[in-house]
Every structure is written in structure tokens, then in C-alpha cells.
Design an enzyme around this catalytic site. Sequence first.
Site, mmCIF file in Angstrom:
data_model
loop_
_atom_site.group_PDB
_atom_site.id
_atom_site.type_symbol
_atom_site.label_atom_id
_atom_site.label_comp_id
_atom_site.label_asym_id
_atom_site.label_seq_id
_atom_site.Cartn_x
_atom_site.Cartn_y
_atom_site.Cartn_z
ATOM 1 N N GLN B 19 48.029 30.561 57.569
ATOM 2 C CA GLN B 19 48.363 30.282 56.171
ATOM 3 C C GLN B 19 47.997 31.431 55.245
ATOM 4 O O GLN B 19 48.418 31.434 54.080
ATOM 5 C CB GLN B 19 47.677 28.991 55.714
ATOM 6 C CG GLN B 19 46.170 29.094 55.643
ATOM 7 C CD GLN B 19 45.473 27.768 55.348
ATOM 8 O OE1 GLN B 19 45.426 26.881 56.199
ATOM 9 N NE2 GLN B 19 44.936 27.628 54.149
ATOM 10 N N CYS B 25 47.140 24.561 53.514
ATOM 11 C CA CYS B 25 46.846 23.868 54.769
ATOM 12 C C CYS B 25 47.613 22.559 54.884
ATOM 13 O O CYS B 25 48.075 22.180 55.956
ATOM 14 C CB CYS B 25 45.351 23.619 54.885
ATOM 15 S SG CYS B 25 44.662 22.693 53.506
ATOM 16 N N HIS B 167 40.317 19.809 53.826
ATOM 17 C CA HIS B 167 41.207 20.651 54.616
ATOM 18 C C HIS B 167 42.197 19.783 55.402
ATOM 19 O O HIS B 167 41.816 18.762 55.973
ATOM 20 C CB HIS B 167 40.355 21.493 55.569
ATOM 21 C CG HIS B 167 41.105 22.560 56.294
ATOM 22 N ND1 HIS B 167 42.062 23.348 55.699
ATOM 23 C CD2 HIS B 167 41.058 22.970 57.590
ATOM 24 C CE1 HIS B 167 42.555 24.198 56.578
ATOM 25 N NE2 HIS B 167 41.961 23.976 57.738
ATOM 26 N N ASN B 194 44.560 24.220 63.925
ATOM 27 C CA ASN B 194 44.304 24.710 62.578
ATOM 28 C C ASN B 194 45.397 25.718 62.200
ATOM 29 O O ASN B 194 46.265 26.057 63.023
ATOM 30 C CB ASN B 194 42.909 25.353 62.544
ATOM 31 C CG ASN B 194 42.350 25.454 61.146
ATOM 32 O OD1 ASN B 194 42.989 25.061 60.165
ATOM 33 N ND2 ASN B 194 41.159 25.999 61.021
#
Lengths: 115, 233
Positions: B19, B25, B167, B194
Site C-alpha cells: 500500500q 489498508c 488496521h 497484510n
Amino acid sequence: AEDPLIRQVVPGGGDDNDLELNAEHHFASFVRRFGKSYRDADEHAYRLSVFKANLRRARRHQLLDPCAEHGVTKFSDLTPAEFRRTYLGLRKSRRALLRELGESAHEAPVLPTDG
Amino acid sequence: LPGDFDWRDHGAVGPVKNQGSCGSCWSFSASGALEGAHFLATGKLEVLSEQQMVDCDHECDPSEPQSCDSGCNGGLMTSAFSYLMKSGGLESEKDYPYSGRDGQCKFDKSKIVASVQNFSVVSVDEDQIAANLVKHGPLAIGINAAYMQTYIGGVSCPYICGRHLDHGVLLVGYGSSGFAPIRLKEKPYWIIKNSWGENWGEHGYYKICRGSNVRNKCGVDSMVSTVSAIHTS
């Protein structure tokens, strides 16, 4: 040799000095590894101070989270606030979350989990 | 439920993305969930666009109208799913590539490759989360990322971790036997994708403990949403 069931999780002992002594070496290696560049010597010095704080933080995390490995990452020159501001972006208050979970419109049906 | 499950083994998970310096996110979490749902619906893995959501999704949370999806300033996965239902779906990453900056919306409806049929919020129950994961594909979840800044690998299971969610990530599987030396036993864990690139964590992935005595560690069980896709050609 250390008792695996009881670990010290507060600062103490001589590790702090070792960490300080090695921090500049680790920082130089970090800068090379992640291709970091800073605009001037002041910025470099500031980032080194943040890096040192993050080494101490990583060590605290290691003590509090012994099943994982914590250490230098590409975010090690960022303060926790900078890290949050730049890399985290979930906009959600706990109040709104609880309200949402209380709503039935989008609640997933209960699935069987046995067998 | 199987003892271990990982959607990466079944081809439903795309490559790890990055990102960059942008609080997007939430869009990566939403696109990852739709990539998985689209795979289940069509058998084809399409890498989907996050930039479309960053630029075009300004959907507000119905329970908190001042909290709206706002590109690099943050957003919410369930609001993104609402936007995707209204807009028709997502373009591919190739057609609407990621820039990591807020920009003008350039959405082209004729280029949609994946569409949302429905989405749901899963209850705070680890068995239900696992069942929804296995049945519906990877799940969009929220997590407290305090320990992620220094994480390198292994199963994270901090003694103390806040449950304030900050997150958005993607739950892609779970395992039954990550070894936890301090507790001298095998420890079950969630597998989380992630969006900080492959050179973070375990090749871009994070493992966090689960199970009855550590449930909802770092708030991982408390904001879970599942999405289903409709077939588009």
C-alpha cells in the site's frame, strides 16, 4: 538456562548499554538494506534517535510476545504516531462497531461447525 | 471444520501487495476478500484494483455518517462493500493500477471484472469465523497493529494487546500447531495477509494466536466480514 515459564518483562540489567553501543551499526545496516535516504544530517540524527527508541520497543515487544520474533523492520525509523498516520487506515470507532454488530441487516447466518 | 486450512493452497489468494505510504489498508482488505469470493464464484483468480476504491469510494458508515471512506486517509471494509454493490464492482489491478495517492476517480463501468453479490458481518466467535472462512473464502478483518511495526515472524501472541482496531487485513487461513516455546505447547493461529509488501513479516504474512484461552487477541475476532461475488465475464 533461563526458566522458560518466568521471564523478566521490565527494563533492567546491562542490555541497555549493549543496545546503545550497537544501534549506530544496526542503523547503518538498516539504511542500506531498505534504501533509506534522509534530507540532511539533522534528519539523519533524528531518525537514528527514533531507530534507537524502536530497538528498545522491539525488545519490549519480544519480551511481551515471546512466540514471535520482533526486531528491525522497514518501519524502524518511524515513531509509532508516524507509523499509525502513514500505514494504518481503518476508520472505526468501537461505539460504531458495537452498533453495527447489533444490527441484523448484514449479520452472517450461524453455520454448523461440528463434524 | 478442518484442523488446518489455508486458501493460498487452493489458489484463492493473489500476490502480496504494497500500500506504500498511504492509509489504504481497508481497500486492500476489501479487494482481497472480493478476489477470494470471485475465485469461489468463477474458479478464476483476478487481481483487483484498490485504487478504484481509493479514488472513487466515499461511502459513509450508516451508523456513523461522519465516518466515510476517504482514500489514503482511511476507510472501512463494509462501507467499501456497500460502495461496490452500488457502483457495480471492481476493475482489475491492470486496468486501474495502484498509485498510492489520492486521485480523481477514473472508474470505467465497462471494465468491471468482479462484483459483490452480498456481504455480512460475522459474529465474534472463532468457530463461526473459521466456518465462514472455509465456506465463503478469505475474510476482511480489522486488527490492532501495535505489534506489527516490529514483527518479523512466528506466531504473535502478546500477553497484552489493545483491542482498538486500526488496521484492515485479510484472514486467509488457520493452523493448529504453531509452536509456542514460552507456553511449552503447540499453539493454534490465524494466517493473515497484510499489504506492506513481501519484505515485511513472513513474506508479507502475519500469524496471530487463536483459541479459547487467547480469543480475540489484538481484537482480531471483533470485526470480521465476509463477501460473496457474482459471476461476470
